[in-house]
Design a protein around this motif. Structure first.
Motif, PDB file in Angstrom:
ATOM      1  N   ALA A  71      40.812  37.154  27.670  1.00  0.00           N
ATOM      2  CA  ALA A  71      41.668  37.427  28.821  1.00  0.00           C
ATOM      3  C   ALA A  71      40.896  37.258  30.128  1.00  0.00           C
ATOM      4  N   TRP A  72      39.662  37.778  30.168  1.00  0.00           N
ATOM      5  CA  TRP A  72      38.843  37.598  31.374  1.00  0.00           C
ATOM      6  C   TRP A  72      38.556  36.108  31.598  1.00  0.00           C
ATOM      7  N   GLN A  73      38.237  35.386  30.521  1.00  0.00           N
ATOM      8  CA  GLN A  73      37.955  33.956  30.658  1.00  0.00           C
ATOM      9  C   GLN A  73      39.182  33.215  31.200  1.00  0.00           C
ATOM     10  N   ALA A  74      40.354  33.541  30.683  1.00  0.00           N
ATOM     11  CA  ALA A  74      41.579  32.890  31.164  1.00  0.00           C
ATOM     12  C   ALA A  74      41.790  33.183  32.653  1.00  0.00           C
ATOM     13  N   LEU A  75      41.520  34.420  33.063  1.00  0.00           N
ATOM     14  CA  LEU A  75      41.649  34.767  34.473  1.00  0.00           C
ATOM     15  C   LEU A  75      40.645  33.971  35.316  1.00  0.00           C
TER      16      LEU A  75
END
Length: 184
Positions: A71-75
């Motif tokens: 999720a952090w990577q996608a953000l």
């Protein structure tokens, strides 16, 4: 059928009751041994169940951590795309440009200036909503642009570095902010 089962149990019980003492002792010993084996098997099954439960809890914890990382990577990828779209030139120079988390109390001019990517092109705030889009009318994310010179909205909740590890999954934050920086 129940009467037949009851009758068979009564016959077995009466055989034990009226059997010679030696036969009763053997039967009692066999039953006691069976109970001991059943108890040992039960303890083994309980131990295996506890081990399996522990393994499942560890796997779940690893899965949650992996989901958070993704999720952090996608953000971060969305922030890079937002930075690319926010700059007039799309980013210039012979190096790759940088997306740096925005500290809530500092301007992006100051944040970029403290790195090798010393020029600020934009200050972007964005968030994506979880789940797949179901139609063409509902918002799946949001963005906001601030200028490089001002700290802008100083809400600490928008600061990724100060956010809880699961903050990106909780969905209770309006935006996370990033500085779009490049080398000059």
């Amino acid at each position: 059928n129940l009467v037949k089962q009851w009758y068979q149990r009564r016959v077995r019980a009466s055989v034990i009751c009226f059997a010679p003492a030696e036969a009763k002792k053997k039967k009692l010993k066999a039953l006691t041994d069976d109970i001991a084996v059943l108890k040992a098997n039960l303890e083994t099954l309980q131990s295996e169940l506890n081990s399996t439960r522990t393994d499942l809890e560890a796997a779940k914890s690893e899965r949650v951590a992996l989901d958070q990382d993704h999720a952090w990577q996608a953000l971060h990828m969305a922030a890079a795309a937002a930075c690319r779209g926010s700059t007039a030139s799309g980013g210039t120079g012979p190096w790759g440009n940088a997306v740096i988390p925005k500290e809530n109390t500092r301007s992006c001019d100051a944040i970029c200036g403290a790195t090798a990517f010393n020029r600020c092109d934009a200050d972007v705030s964005l968030i994506g909503h979880p789940g797949r889009a179901k139609d063409y009318t509902n918002k799946v994310g949001a963005f906001y642009n601030y200028g490089c010179a001002s700290p802008g909205n100083q809400n600490v909740a928008f600061d990724e570095v100060k956010a809880p590890e699961d903050g990106v999954l909780r969905g209770d934050v309006a935006y996370y902010r990033f500085c779009c920086c490049r080398k000059e």
